[in-house]
Design an enzyme around this catalytic site. Structure first.
Site, mmCIF file in Angstrom:
data_model
loop_
_atom_site.group_PDB
_atom_site.id
_atom_site.type_symbol
_atom_site.label_atom_id
_atom_site.label_comp_id
_atom_site.label_asym_id
_atom_site.label_seq_id
_atom_site.Cartn_x
_atom_site.Cartn_y
_atom_site.Cartn_z
ATOM 1 N N VAL A 177 51.622 -13.038 -28.763
ATOM 2 C CA VAL A 177 52.103 -14.127 -29.602
ATOM 3 C C VAL A 177 53.421 -13.736 -30.270
ATOM 4 O O VAL A 177 53.490 -12.735 -30.985
ATOM 5 C CB VAL A 177 51.058 -14.480 -30.677
ATOM 6 N N CYS A 178 54.468 -14.525 -30.008
ATOM 7 C CA CYS A 178 55.778 -14.339 -30.631
ATOM 8 C C CYS A 178 56.266 -12.906 -30.397
ATOM 9 O O CYS A 178 56.393 -12.472 -29.252
ATOM 10 C CB CYS A 178 55.704 -14.706 -32.111
ATOM 11 N N GLN A 179 56.537 -12.137 -31.446
ATOM 12 C CA GLN A 179 56.951 -10.755 -31.254
ATOM 13 C C GLN A 179 55.876 -9.961 -30.525
ATOM 14 O O GLN A 179 56.179 -9.082 -29.701
ATOM 15 C CB GLN A 179 57.249 -10.107 -32.610
#
Length: 360
Positions: free
Chosen positions: A152-154
């Site tokens: 998720v994301c980073q």
């Protein structure tokens, strides 16, 4: 040059209407105050879980799937900057609960709260240290050769790097709102990061304070995130559940762990400022990260209205992977709505589950 003056126009004010509006605002404010007093701290999510492994600040949690297990376990790697209970923030808005109801065992990496002793932790410590240890623990606990990794994301960037370096341990890879090309024209976050002197920041702070980063994120949409949402709060102030939902989000937004200094500096330079990931020029602890080594099936989920990770930043992955089994899913919403909206429960959770089951 002549000055500009407003014409003399009479302003008609209806005293009775104005008094009624003031009374309405007072009633809304009073109802909001009453509902705020009854709130409790809710920072761990809603679905039952157990800690099955820990190392340093890191905890690995298991959420048991209901009924027969549908596929190899799903291991979630979240971003460092916020707490991962966003994916389990409310019973009816929980990606984790939705997946467990579909029979999936979920394992979640909780990075914890770094302290000054963690300022030296590098990208390699997180990706080839903590993530690898959690992958091995999940494989051991479930007697699986490989896991389904969901980044998720980073945490998606970390997952891409990990899977590229360890393809034999990842059966299927899902990434959500994950930037790959960090320098697309509409990437506001990189425009800010390009001018950051990360070495000076790390030298000054050691760990980068989460509050400092939060100010940066909020400043990308200052009116909507600083004014508009709080005015809208008055309109739901007499609805206890709506107020609780709003405050859960506020708790999550401002519960931002500090960032390990070395990792933050390395990530900002290599990903934002130098855009090494999409160029296959990234090296972490001597390991060359090439996205064409992603030979497992890949599902890339991005948000159409994402102001932090624009769609183009995520869709750049399509031309870089080494697998022919690559799919994209566009979510009609924003960076947070992809987890907590009604649309998410109808679209994202079923899509992930069906995609994984088809590849079991």
């Amino acid at each position: 040059m002549t000055g500009f003056s407003m014409p003399n126009m009479p302003v008609a004010i209806d005293p009775q209407k104005a008094m009624q509006e003031m009374a309405n605002w007072q009633m809304k404010f009073g109802a909001l105050q009453a509902n705020l007093r009854g709130l409790q701290d809710e920072t761990n999510g809603v679905t039952a879980r157990e800690c099955v492994y820990q190392q340093d600040k890191v905890r690995l949690y298991r959420y048991a799937g209901e009924g027969n297990r549908k596929s190899p376990p799903i291991l979630i790697s979240y971003a460092l900057v916020n707490r991962p209970h966003m994916m389990d923030i409310e019973a009816e808005k929980s990606l984790i609960r939705s997946l467990t109801k579909r029979g999936h065992d979920i394992y979640l990496i909780d990075w914890g709260y770094p302290d000054p002793a963690d300022r030296v932790l590098s990208l390699g410590d997180f990706i080839f240290g903590y993530i690898d240890d959690c992958v091995d623990e999940v494989r051991r606990l479930t007697r699986s050769d490989a896991v389904n990794l969901l980044g998720v994301c980073q945490g998606g960037c970390f997952s891409l790097c990990y899977a590229a370096a360890n393809p034999e341990k990842v059966a299927n890879l899902t990434v959500m709102v994950t930037p790959v090309d960090f320098q697309t024209p509409d990437n506001l976050l990189t425009k800010w990061a390009m001018h950051a002197d990360v070495d000076q920041a790390v030298q000054a702070f050691g760990n980068i304070p989460g509050d400092v980063l939060n100010v940066s994120y909020v400043s990308l949409k200052p009116f909507q995130l600083n004014v508009q949402k709080y005015l809208a709060l008055l309109d739901i102030g007499d609805d206890p559940e709506a107020v609780r939902s709003f405050m859960r989000m506020e708790q999550w937004i401002f519960d931002s762990p500090d960032q390990a200094g070395a990792c933050y500096g390395e990530f900002t330079r290599k990903f934002h400022q130098e855009n090494q990931l999409v160029q296959d020029a990234l090296s972490i602890d001597g390991v060359q990260i090439r996205l064409d080594r992603l030979t497992m099936p890949v599902l890339n989920i991005y948000a159409r209205d994402d102001h932090l990770v624009p769609p183009a930043a995520s869709k750049a992955l399509a031309s870089k992977v080494g697998t022919k089994d690559y799919q994209e899913l566009e979510f009609p919403g924003g960076h947070i709505g992809i987890y907590v909206s009604g649309k998410s429960q109808k679209l994202v959770s079923p899509a992930i589950s069906d995609w994984l089951i088809a590849r079991n």
